[in-house]
Design a protein around this motif. Structure first.
Motif, mmCIF file in Angstrom:
data_model
loop_
_atom_site.group_PDB
_atom_site.id
_atom_site.type_symbol
_atom_site.label_atom_id
_atom_site.label_comp_id
_atom_site.label_asym_id
_atom_site.label_seq_id
_atom_site.Cartn_x
_atom_site.Cartn_y
_atom_site.Cartn_z
ATOM 1 N N LYS A 71 30.813 80.818 44.580
ATOM 2 C CA LYS A 71 30.117 81.659 43.703
ATOM 3 C C LYS A 71 29.021 80.739 42.896
ATOM 4 C CE LYS A 71 33.259 85.341 42.504
ATOM 5 N NZ LYS A 71 33.807 85.846 41.351
ATOM 6 N N VAL A 72 29.406 79.897 42.637
ATOM 7 C CA VAL A 72 28.542 78.627 41.927
ATOM 8 C C VAL A 72 27.387 78.351 42.857
ATOM 9 C CG1 VAL A 72 28.502 76.418 40.855
ATOM 10 C CG2 VAL A 72 30.099 77.913 39.911
ATOM 11 N N ILE A 73 27.759 78.019 43.801
ATOM 12 C CA ILE A 73 26.999 77.578 45.151
ATOM 13 C C ILE A 73 25.964 78.616 45.384
ATOM 14 C CG2 ILE A 73 26.785 77.088 47.565
ATOM 15 C CD1 ILE A 73 29.365 75.221 47.086
ATOM 16 N N ILE A 74 26.372 79.715 45.665
ATOM 17 C CA ILE A 74 25.455 80.945 45.901
ATOM 18 C C ILE A 74 24.461 81.277 44.802
ATOM 19 C CG2 ILE A 74 25.350 83.369 46.399
ATOM 20 C CD1 ILE A 74 28.241 83.052 47.354
ATOM 21 N N MET A 75 25.003 80.867 43.479
ATOM 22 C CA MET A 75 24.095 81.187 42.286
ATOM 23 C C MET A 75 23.047 79.988 42.285
ATOM 24 S SD MET A 75 26.435 82.977 39.209
ATOM 25 C CE MET A 75 27.509 81.783 39.093
ATOM 26 N N ALA A 76 23.569 78.861 42.429
ATOM 27 C CA ALA A 76 22.707 77.824 42.308
ATOM 28 C C ALA A 76 21.865 77.471 43.491
ATOM 29 C CB ALA A 76 23.514 76.349 42.038
ATOM 30 N N THR A 84 13.069 79.716 42.568
ATOM 31 C CA THR A 84 12.197 78.534 42.025
ATOM 32 C C THR A 84 11.165 77.992 42.938
ATOM 33 O OG1 THR A 84 13.893 78.160 40.452
ATOM 34 C CG2 THR A 84 11.909 76.761 40.414
ATOM 35 N N ILE A 85 11.797 77.470 44.158
ATOM 36 C CA ILE A 85 10.688 77.329 45.186
ATOM 37 C C ILE A 85 9.915 78.221 45.911
ATOM 38 C CG2 ILE A 85 10.929 76.132 47.437
ATOM 39 C CD1 ILE A 85 13.483 74.701 46.767
ATOM 40 N N VAL A 86 10.480 79.172 46.156
ATOM 41 C CA VAL A 86 9.760 80.404 46.413
ATOM 42 C C VAL A 86 8.286 80.707 45.698
ATOM 43 C CG1 VAL A 86 9.752 82.844 47.395
ATOM 44 C CG2 VAL A 86 11.328 81.468 48.173
ATOM 45 N N ALA A 87 8.807 80.861 44.417
ATOM 46 C CA ALA A 87 7.807 81.215 43.632
ATOM 47 C C ALA A 87 6.598 80.103 43.334
ATOM 48 C CB ALA A 87 8.126 81.615 42.059
ATOM 49 N N LYS A 88 7.058 78.969 43.276
ATOM 50 C CA LYS A 88 6.259 77.739 43.497
ATOM 51 C C LYS A 88 5.196 77.769 44.526
ATOM 52 C CE LYS A 88 8.836 74.633 40.192
ATOM 53 N NZ LYS A 88 7.875 74.202 39.316
ATOM 54 N N LEU A 89 5.819 77.988 45.801
ATOM 55 C CA LEU A 89 5.173 78.017 47.051
ATOM 56 C C LEU A 89 3.976 79.268 47.111
ATOM 57 C CD1 LEU A 89 7.898 77.080 49.701
ATOM 58 C CD2 LEU A 89 5.727 75.602 49.122
ATOM 59 N N GLN A 90 4.493 80.211 46.610
ATOM 60 C CA GLN A 90 3.657 81.268 46.414
ATOM 61 C C GLN A 90 2.440 80.990 45.649
ATOM 62 O OE1 GLN A 90 3.596 84.271 47.996
ATOM 63 N NE2 GLN A 90 5.293 84.463 49.197
ATOM 64 N N GLY A 91 2.646 80.694 44.198
ATOM 65 C CA GLY A 91 1.621 80.089 43.600
ATOM 66 C C GLY A 91 0.516 79.044 44.285
ATOM 67 N N LYS A 92 0.878 78.276 45.624
ATOM 68 C CA LYS A 92 0.188 77.557 46.226
ATOM 69 C C LYS A 92 -0.480 78.479 47.439
ATOM 70 C CE LYS A 92 0.852 73.838 43.927
ATOM 71 N NZ LYS A 92 -0.459 73.149 42.894
ATOM 72 N N ASN A 93 -0.169 79.695 47.321
ATOM 73 C CA ASN A 93 -0.488 80.591 48.403
ATOM 74 C C ASN A 93 0.048 80.132 49.839
ATOM 75 O OD1 ASN A 93 -2.440 82.135 47.166
ATOM 76 N ND2 ASN A 93 -3.896 80.390 47.244
ATOM 77 N N CYS A 94 1.223 79.821 49.673
ATOM 78 C CA CYS A 94 2.079 79.766 51.172
ATOM 79 C C CYS A 94 3.079 80.662 50.836
ATOM 80 C CB CYS A 94 3.074 78.313 50.743
ATOM 81 S SG CYS A 94 4.221 78.341 51.964
ATOM 82 N N ASN A 95 3.176 81.696 51.806
ATOM 83 C CA ASN A 95 3.900 83.146 52.071
ATOM 84 C C ASN A 95 5.230 82.699 52.325
ATOM 85 O OD1 ASN A 95 4.248 85.643 51.633
ATOM 86 N ND2 ASN A 95 3.653 86.265 53.471
ATOM 87 N N ALA A 96 6.049 82.125 51.201
ATOM 88 C CA ALA A 96 7.237 81.762 51.234
ATOM 89 C C ALA A 96 8.542 83.059 51.311
ATOM 90 C CB ALA A 96 7.680 80.714 50.380
ATOM 91 N N ILE A 97 9.578 82.855 51.783
ATOM 92 C CA ILE A 97 10.589 83.639 51.709
ATOM 93 C C ILE A 97 12.120 82.988 51.438
ATOM 94 C CG2 ILE A 97 10.808 84.303 54.149
ATOM 95 C CD1 ILE A 97 11.367 87.238 53.492
ATOM 96 N N GLY A 98 12.814 83.392 50.699
ATOM 97 C CA GLY A 98 14.119 82.667 50.322
ATOM 98 C C GLY A 98 15.321 83.273 51.343
ATOM 99 N N LEU A 99 15.789 82.485 51.917
ATOM 100 C CA LEU A 99 16.967 83.095 53.037
ATOM 101 C C LEU A 99 18.186 82.188 52.863
ATOM 102 C CD1 LEU A 99 14.608 83.342 56.106
ATOM 103 C CD2 LEU A 99 15.317 85.153 54.593
ATOM 104 N N SER A 100 19.362 82.983 52.984
ATOM 105 C CA SER A 100 20.495 82.506 53.187
ATOM 106 C C SER A 100 20.869 82.784 54.759
ATOM 107 C CB SER A 100 21.630 83.064 52.265
ATOM 108 O OG SER A 100 22.020 84.342 52.769
ATOM 109 N N GLY A 101 21.934 82.264 55.095
ATOM 110 C CA GLY A 101 22.244 82.377 56.564
ATOM 111 C C GLY A 101 22.584 84.056 56.572
ATOM 112 N N ALA A 102 22.878 84.610 55.711
ATOM 113 C CA ALA A 102 23.133 86.141 55.793
ATOM 114 C C ALA A 102 22.113 86.899 56.015
ATOM 115 C CB ALA A 102 24.267 86.727 54.552
ATOM 116 N N SER B 82 22.591 89.614 45.118
ATOM 117 C CA SER B 82 21.966 89.778 46.307
ATOM 118 C C SER B 82 22.519 89.314 47.366
ATOM 119 C CB SER B 82 20.499 88.883 46.061
ATOM 120 O OG SER B 82 19.663 89.239 47.438
ATOM 121 N N LYS B 83 23.285 87.990 47.540
ATOM 122 C CA LYS B 83 23.785 87.554 48.751
ATOM 123 C C LYS B 83 24.929 88.286 48.959
ATOM 124 C CE LYS B 83 20.126 84.608 48.919
ATOM 125 N NZ LYS B 83 19.106 85.493 49.590
ATOM 126 N N THR B 84 25.892 88.670 47.938
ATOM 127 C CA THR B 84 27.020 89.417 48.289
ATOM 128 C C THR B 84 26.766 90.602 48.927
ATOM 129 O OG1 THR B 84 28.068 88.160 46.279
ATOM 130 C CG2 THR B 84 28.928 90.301 46.970
#
Lengths: 259, 259
Positions: A71-76, A84-102, B82-84
């Protein structure tokens, strides 16, 4: 001629430092052509587990992922680091999407079999959904992948981020000329850990054996190089190990791995 | 004729109970045609904040989102919830993808202006990226959206999940016949809170005024119905309030809102 795709893995130690993360984000956003980012988040999970008084259990340097740790790993990783990374990339006009393997059934894995030890909810990669990745890349979307996979039956797993980077690069190698970058704290594989300038600029299968014999490649570098050679054997075009500067246009030393 | 799309919002109280969540997931996965899920996660964040000793500050029943609370919300909603949900949907062969408003630049918002109170990192929705949603839906992908937005400049915000559901429904109404479902603990808007059978099956603008006058619609139901009418005024075709059973084929009472 196949189109170039950059697959960049950034270590968890780097993304914790906001100055370094911001510099990396700028470098990565400027990288031309289709690209994929894979991030760890190791210390973030350890810190959160600590605050929640969940004991970190390690065997031979590897984390045991019990239900609470998962659970901790999923949250972190899947939550804080990813968004955080996706929002920062969007701020640089990189159309990012955050994904897990699910997400999009991107990476299906199986629970690591219990042999000498039970590592808990740790998944070994079985299949990468190349079609889903290609759909995103063809629409100028930049996947940002965290080190979480699933079994396609509702269970999430903790998975090594270096391995995920290598598996994604392998999966994309049928469609693209794949360039796999492992960004970490050093400027490359060092001949002398105390000398930041001692970067070994080329390693191939033959010199790798020699470096192993001399004890120059050891500890954490072993699984990293194992992943590099596995990727090259499976048609990944280029593999590099170095600092976050290596993906920018600035000249910098790095280690290039070849077969 | 426009194609039907179902936009389903599930409250945070429901997703905490794994039995109810699993039942909802089965119902939702079986829903035919393109669909979008929006989830809250309120208590999950409150519990996590409690364990991390981050005080929950409320003004007039609304949470104040300081920097530490925002991190908790990102971890709880954007990570664990989200991931769950996505992993469970994938287990039911629903090709889900978990999204915050930062992913694909899906929902851009601005920090709520400070008037009487400063609610902190709370975002008021400015724009929904209809193109991104349509791309996913046309590829048989089911967006699973959490209640987090961004300012397209690197900052994430906490945003009301009911509002996000309503804004997404509005944005899709140009392309689709939109059916917006608000799932919560009750079977609909109740005439008598103590009587689960007293569901008001139809509410329109005229009867809404009357119910307001009688004090039957009050408290948390006020902003919910406000969102419903806003959505209908902006061309959302149908809005429903009820239990998780209302999206299954089982006959069940629910409240249908019309203009």
């Amino acid at each position: 001629m196949k189109q170039k795709v950059s697959i960049v893995k950034i270590g968890g130690n780097l993304i914790e430092n906001e100055t370094i993360l911001d510099e990396f984000i700028s470098n990565f956003a400027e990288l031309e052509g289709p690209k994929v980012l894979i991030h760890g988040g190791g210390k973030l999970a350890t810190q959160l587990a600590g605050k929640l008084s969940i004991p970190t259990q390690m065997i031979e340097g590897r984390r045991i992922t019990d239900a609470e740790t998962l659970k901790v790993i999923i949250m972190a990783y899947g939550g804080l680091a990813s968004k955080t990374i996706v929002a920062k990339l969007q701020g640089k006009n990189c159309n990012a999407i955050g994904l897990s393997g699910a997400d999009l059934n991107l990476i299906r894995s199986v629970k690591r079999p219990v042999k000498e030890h039970d590592f808990g909810f740790v998944g070994d990669v079985e299949e990468v959904n190349t079609g889903a990745l290609t759909l995103l890349l063809e629409n100028d979307i930049t996947p940002v992948c965290c080190a979480i996979t699933h079994n396609k039956n509702g269970q999430l797993f903790n998975t090594n981020a270096d391995t995920i980077a290598s598996e994604i690069a392998r999966a994309l190698s049928n469609h693209y000329e794949t360039h796999l970058y492992y960004c970490f704290e050093k400027r490359g594989v060092l001949r002398d850990l105390k000398d930041e300038d001692s970067v070994i600029e080329q390693i191939n299968a033959a010199s790798y054996k020699q470096l192993l014999g001399e004890g120059i490649i050891a500890d954490g570098m072993l699984p990293k190089l194992h992943n590099c050679f596995n990727a090259l054997k499976e048609n990944v075009s280029y593999v590099y190990i170095g600092s976050i500067d290596m993906i920018s246009n600035r000249q910098t030393k790095k280690t290039t791995i070849t077969l």
